[in-house]
Motif scaffolding. Structure first.
Motif: not given
Length: 182
Positions: A30-44
């Motif tokens: 994943x590029x720098x600054x891109x939220x990982x696609x496996x990440x749930x924002x605010x949850x992990x």
């Protein structure tokens, strides 16, 4: 580098490292600054049990050093990076400027590090897919720290961030690839 984590301190809903850290692994890129696609924002992490080793061992220093809860990256806008610590450098990666940067806790902590002889660097993100800008600012901050003059310190931090924003950000060359096996 593996530093011992503070007991009873976890990331909670903070996912800043899942956004800012670049990864280029066989199973996850994943590029720098891109939220990982496996990440749930605010949850992990949605693949937490099988996440790559890199993700298992990287922790910001808020998880390692006695800093107030206000320093948690999603609250402060600052990730205290572990790289460089063994060489006596602490990098404050300012994900986004917040009121925290003007607070007494930030001033007192950074002033304490400088008084202890620790070098302090500031870093900011560039556009998605580029390396961040970073500069050691210890000598620039020292006069305000030694004078104990909080307003001058804040002014120098903000001017440093403005100057870093003028940086010629370089591409990290990472193309997103998500293939963590379940």
């Amino acid at each position: 580098m593996s530093l011992p984590l503070l007991p009873d301190r976890d990331c909670g809903g903070c996912v800043e490292c899942c956004r800012v850290i670049p990864l280029n692994l066989p199973e996850l890129a994943k590029p720098t600054g891109e939220l990982c696609a496996y990440c749930v924002d605010g949850a992990g992490c949605s693949v937490h049990a099988i996440r790559p080793q890199t993700c298992r061992v990287w922790f910001c220093l808020w998880r390692v050093v006695e800093l107030s809860d206000d320093w948690r990256p999603d609250r402060s806008g600052v990730i205290v990076r572990p790289d460089g610590v063994e060489d006596g450098i602490i990098t404050l990666y300012v994900v986004r400027p917040t009121e925290f940067l003007g607070g007494e806790d930030f001033f007192a902590t950074v002033a304490g590090w400088i008084a202890e002889g620790i070098e302090v660097a500031l870093s900011i993100p560039g556009p998605v897919g580029t390396y961040p800008a970073r500069a050691v600012v210890t000598d620039w901050l020292r006069p305000a720290v030694e004078a104990g003059y909080h307003p001058a310190f804040v002014d120098r931090v903000l001017r440093s961030l403005d100057r870093l924003a003028e940086h010629d950000f370089q591409p990290d060359g990472v193309t997103a690839r998500y293939a963590v096996a379940s």
